[in-house]
Enzyme design. Structure first.
Site, mmCIF file in Angstrom:
data_model
loop_
_atom_site.group_PDB
_atom_site.id
_atom_site.type_symbol
_atom_site.label_atom_id
_atom_site.label_comp_id
_atom_site.label_asym_id
_atom_site.label_seq_id
_atom_site.Cartn_x
_atom_site.Cartn_y
_atom_site.Cartn_z
ATOM 1 N N GLY A 120 0.857 -1.181 0.000
ATOM 2 C CA GLY A 120 0.000 0.000 0.000
ATOM 3 C C GLY A 120 0.895 1.233 0.000
ATOM 4 C CB ALA A 121 4.458 1.398 -1.020
ATOM 5 C CB ILE A 150 -0.526 5.628 5.509
ATOM 6 C CG1 ILE A 150 -1.707 6.275 6.229
ATOM 7 C CG2 ILE A 150 0.433 4.975 6.513
ATOM 8 C CD1 ILE A 150 -2.662 5.279 6.874
ATOM 9 N N GLY A 151 1.287 5.230 3.005
ATOM 10 C CA GLY A 151 2.389 4.447 2.445
ATOM 11 C C GLY A 151 3.580 5.282 1.997
ATOM 12 N NE ARG A 210 -18.855 5.109 4.473
ATOM 13 C CZ ARG A 210 -19.279 5.366 5.707
ATOM 14 N NH1 ARG A 210 -18.447 5.317 6.715
ATOM 15 N NH2 ARG A 210 -20.524 5.707 5.918
ATOM 16 N NE ARG A 253 -19.326 3.659 9.770
ATOM 17 C CZ ARG A 253 -18.221 4.354 10.025
ATOM 18 N NH1 ARG A 253 -17.065 3.740 10.187
ATOM 19 N NH2 ARG A 253 -18.243 5.658 10.118
ATOM 20 C CB ILE A 284 -1.341 0.533 9.018
ATOM 21 C CG1 ILE A 284 0.022 0.526 9.721
ATOM 22 C CG2 ILE A 284 -1.933 1.930 8.977
ATOM 23 C CD1 ILE A 284 1.100 1.360 9.032
ATOM 24 C CG ASN A 309 -8.219 1.874 10.726
ATOM 25 O OD1 ASN A 309 -7.989 1.239 11.744
ATOM 26 N ND2 ASN A 309 -7.783 3.111 10.535
ATOM 27 C CG ASP A 334 -4.560 4.592 19.176
ATOM 28 O OD1 ASP A 334 -5.215 5.471 18.600
ATOM 29 O OD2 ASP A 334 -4.592 3.391 18.856
ATOM 30 C CG HIS A 363 -6.043 1.575 15.840
ATOM 31 N ND1 HIS A 363 -5.253 2.561 16.399
ATOM 32 C CD2 HIS A 363 -6.091 1.850 14.525
ATOM 33 C CE1 HIS A 363 -4.845 3.388 15.433
ATOM 34 N NE2 HIS A 363 -5.347 2.973 14.295
HETATM 35 N N1 APR Z 1 -2.888 -4.046 -2.749
HETATM 36 C C1 APR Z 1 -1.989 -3.078 -2.456
HETATM 37 N N2 APR Z 1 -2.305 -1.786 -2.321
HETATM 38 C C2 APR Z 1 -3.590 -1.454 -2.475
HETATM 39 C C3 APR Z 1 -4.595 -2.397 -2.769
HETATM 40 C C4 APR Z 1 -4.192 -3.743 -2.915
HETATM 41 N N3 APR Z 1 -5.071 -4.712 -3.193
HETATM 42 N N4 APR Z 1 -5.770 -1.741 -2.861
HETATM 43 C C5 APR Z 1 -5.519 -0.448 -2.629
HETATM 44 N N5 APR Z 1 -4.201 -0.266 -2.400
HETATM 45 C C6 APR Z 1 -3.462 0.966 -2.176
HETATM 46 C C7 APR Z 1 -4.032 2.144 -2.949
HETATM 47 O O1 APR Z 1 -3.624 2.074 -4.308
HETATM 48 C C8 APR Z 1 -3.403 3.291 -2.197
HETATM 49 O O2 APR Z 1 -2.142 3.659 -2.743
HETATM 50 O O3 APR Z 1 -3.524 1.356 -0.823
HETATM 51 C C9 APR Z 1 -3.216 2.756 -0.769
HETATM 52 C C10 APR Z 1 -4.125 3.399 0.246
HETATM 53 O O4 APR Z 1 -3.821 4.734 0.305
HETATM 54 P P1 APR Z 1 -4.919 5.867 0.595
HETATM 55 O O5 APR Z 1 -6.145 5.589 -0.186
HETATM 56 O O6 APR Z 1 -4.230 7.166 0.438
HETATM 57 O O7 APR Z 1 -5.318 5.594 2.126
HETATM 58 P P2 APR Z 1 -4.490 5.945 3.437
HETATM 59 O O8 APR Z 1 -4.923 7.251 3.969
HETATM 60 O O9 APR Z 1 -3.048 5.713 3.191
HETATM 61 O O10 APR Z 1 -5.059 4.826 4.444
HETATM 62 C C11 APR Z 1 -4.857 3.455 4.209
HETATM 63 O O11 APR Z 1 -4.901 2.852 6.533
HETATM 64 O O12 APR Z 1 -5.478 4.061 8.429
HETATM 65 C C12 APR Z 1 -5.870 3.151 7.474
HETATM 66 O O13 APR Z 1 -8.190 3.558 7.416
HETATM 67 C C13 APR Z 1 -7.022 3.683 6.687
HETATM 68 O O14 APR Z 1 -7.534 1.563 5.829
HETATM 69 C C14 APR Z 1 -6.967 2.805 5.504
HETATM 70 C C15 APR Z 1 -5.493 2.602 5.279
#
Ligand code: APR
Length: 317
Positions: free
Chosen positions: A10-11, A15-16, A84, A90, A120, A122, A153, A180
């Site tokens: 999810g890099a 967050i990544g 979302r 949800r 990480i 949720n 937290d 969490h």
């Molecule tokens: N495999 C790998 N990465 C994925 C997949 C998958 N199957 N599906 C989605 N992603 C990637 C998206 O492409 C995106 O780059 O996960 C990343 C998520 O990033 P954001 O949408 O920016 O979300 P973020 O704010 O980083 O939160 C990610 O952490 O705190 C929790 O609730 C939050 O569940 C959420 C997660």
């Protein structure tokens, strides 16, 4: 061993990306594999690879490159998920994130069965049971190696107490136990070192609520622009660093984490643990609670039980 391979799954996300930035600066990491389904992923890897730190960065885009990303990992940190979207309930969101974590766990079981998995995504309270069940089915589950990241937290509690006491938050030690989200987050303010400089119980309760609802504070302030990402990345990098110091053999590495537990009725529970060569070496428990904290724990358990059951039911499907 001092040369670790760390994967961020999810890099490319909110967050990544900052998580990758922080991990690229960790001298214990020799290989940093960035996995995501987003087209920008190789670019994020190229960008970070120009930093003059030792960790060798690789980018892996899409499921066909996942095995390669995971192979040989010592630690896999998972912030993959979806935000979302309009029209999404949800439950829809839960099912999508749960499927992502399940699929990643299947791949970890196959390619890096000994890796520590730090989740990480949720809802963490449910995702840890899901990953655990998947690893169990694959016959490679070790409860010492699956952690839910609750570090944010703790970080928030320390930041707020630092502010209240007028001291460096780095000097504050405060256990946060339970889970969490919302009422499952139980800051043990009575165990804060130094003691929290709040005289009346009303203020203690207000601070407790602030810590429990701190995620919402960020969501509101970002006004539709997402949830906590930068502080979460900081917290994730801190937990990852602690896991690696433990793996390296450093003693007395303590962090709070959400793990398989038999301390309460809830089969997974967060509290301070010792991290070592095999992951979670020792559960330090949560010590003595005052009456208010006992009530918080009582309020948290039903919610935790529900979250855990939701995760386990999903994994059985
Ligand atoms: N495999 C790998 N990465 C994925 C997949 C998958 N199957 N599906 C989605 N992603 C990637 C998206 O492409 C995106 O780059 O996960 C990343 C998520 O990033 P954001 O949408 O920016 O979300 P973020 O704010 O980083 O939160 C990610 O952490 O705190 C929790 O609730 C939050 O569940 C959420 C997660």
């Amino acid at each position: 061993q001092k040369n670790f391979k760390v994967v961020v799954a999810g890099a490319a996300g909110g967050i990544g990306q900052p998580l990758g930035l922080l991990l690229k600066q960790n001298a214990l990491i020799t290989r940093l594999a960035l996995y995501d389904i987003a087209p920008v992923t190789p670019g994020v890897a190229a960008d970070l690879s120009h930093m003059d730190t030792a960790a060798k960065v690789s980018g892996h885009k899409g499921p066909e490159q996942l095995d390669d990303a995971i192979k040989g990992a010592d630690l896999v940190v998972i912030p993959a998920g979806v935000p979302r979207k309009p029209g999404m309930t949800r439950d829809d969101l839960f099912n999508v994130n749960a499927s992502i974590v399940r699929d990643l766990a299947v791949c970890i079981a196959k390619n890096a069965p000994k890796a520590i998995v730090a989740i990480i995504t949720n809802p963490v309270n449910s995702m840890v049971p899901i990953a655990s069940e998947v690893l169990k089915k694959a016959g490679v589950y070790d409860p010492k190696r699956v952690l839910g990241v609750t570090t944010l937290d703790v970080v928030r509690a320390a930041a707020f107490i630092g502010e209240i006491n007028g001291v460096d938050p780095q000097s504050v030690s405060i256990p946060v136990i339970g889970g969490h989200s919302g009422v499952t987050i139980i800051p043990l303010l009575s165990q804060s070192k130094p003691a929290v400089k709040l005289s009346d119980q009303g203020k203690i309760e207000a601070l407790t609520k602030r810590i429990q609802e701190a995620g919402t504070e960020v969501v509101k302030a970002k006004a539709g622009g997402g949830s906590a990402t930068l502080s979460m990345a900081y917290a994730g990098a801190r937990l990852a660093g602690a896991v690696l110091r433990g793996l390296k053999g450093e003693s007395n590495v303590v962090e709070c984490a959400y793990i398989k537990s038999d301390l309460t009725e809830a089969a997974y529970f967060a509290n301070p643990v010792v991290l070592g060569k095999n992951g979670v070496e020792k559960n330090l428990g949560y010590g003595n609670l005052n009456d208010y904290e006992k009530q918080l724990l009582k309020d948290a358990i039903p919610e935790l039980l529900k979250n855990i059951k939701t995760g386990e039911d999903f994994a059985k499907k």
